[in-house]
Enzyme design. Structure first.
Site, PDB file in Angstrom:
ATOM      1  CD  GLU A   1      24.162  27.952  32.127  1.00 36.74           C
ATOM      2  OE1 GLU A   1      23.525  27.268  32.940  1.00 36.74           O
ATOM      3  OE2 GLU A   1      25.365  28.229  32.249  1.00 36.74           O
TER       4      GLU A   1
ATOM      5  CE1 TYR B   1      42.155  43.707  47.785  1.00 36.78           C
ATOM      6  CE2 TYR B   1      42.983  43.270  49.993  1.00 36.78           C
ATOM      7  CZ  TYR B   1      43.050  43.979  48.801  1.00 36.78           C
ATOM      8  OH  TYR B   1      44.001  44.950  48.636  1.00 36.78           O
TER       9      TYR B   1
END
Length: 210
Positions: free
Chosen positions: A73, A119
């Protein structure tokens, strides 16, 4: 960091991700930008058992020049790193909860996880596009990933897993971890009427932390 230090850090962080179940078997791959090319985890390697000297090295033109053969990939990492010149690393995992969101969300969605925590916004950003399904290793997905990466630090591959970039290798790993935990939280709270951050709160985070 030197190339050798990055190789050691990649092995350390890969082992940590593997030990906590963010990848299993030979799933997942990581790349790091170098001044003269890229480091990448080898094909069919386990993130839990990487060897620093066997990590693949590619030159600036993405040709394999050292170490074991790179992940099949490689095009996925090339798509992100060429679209985001500010990114220093890419982490692709098959982490359970983020992958589950990628199985539930419709391809083309841009925000399948709501901004539940600061976050998540700070590390992942406002956008989390869902890329249509392609067979793993199918280079035909490269244009879609490249286009999405122009405006998004992270994305979900439908029925496959997350792809996350960061300014540094540590930043990319932190963001991938935050994405997985945010996906877990979103699934836990589905249908419970959870309170998401407001648009103004999201903008405040982005303007403050980038």
């Amino acid at each position: 960091m030197t190339e050798n230090e990055l190789r050691d850090l990649l092995c350390e962080l890969g082992a940590s991700l593997f030990a906590r179940g963010y990848s299993v078997g030979s799933a997942g791959n990581i790349s790091v930008r170098l001044p003269d090319g890229y480091l990448m985890t080898p094909t069919n390697s386990s993130l839990g058992r990487l060897k620093a000297e066997r990590i693949s090295k590619l030159d600036a033109g993405w040709a394999h020049v050292g170490g074991d053969k790179p992940s099949k990939e490689v095009f996925m990492h090339r798509a992100v790193l060429t679209a985001r010149p500010d990114a220093g690393a890419v982490v692709h995992l098959h982490s359970t909860h983020a992958t589950a969101i990628g199985c539930l969300a419709e391809p083309g969605e841009s925000a399948p996880i709501p901004p539940l925590t600061p976050y998540f916004v700070m590390r992942v950003g406002r956008s989390l596009p869902v890329i249509p399904y392609y067979r793993p290793g199918d280079a035909a997905m490269e244009p879609a990933i490249h286009e999405a990466a122009k405006s998004a630090r992270a994305m979900l591959l439908a029925n496959h897993g997350p792809v996350v970039s960061g300014k540094t290798l540590m930043d990319a790993v932190y963001a991938a971890e935050e994405l997985e935990e945010s996906a877990r939280l979103a699934l836990m709270l589905r249908g419970a009427g959870a309170r998401a951050l407001t648009g103004a709160q999201v903008e405040d985070l982005l303007s403050t932390f980038g």
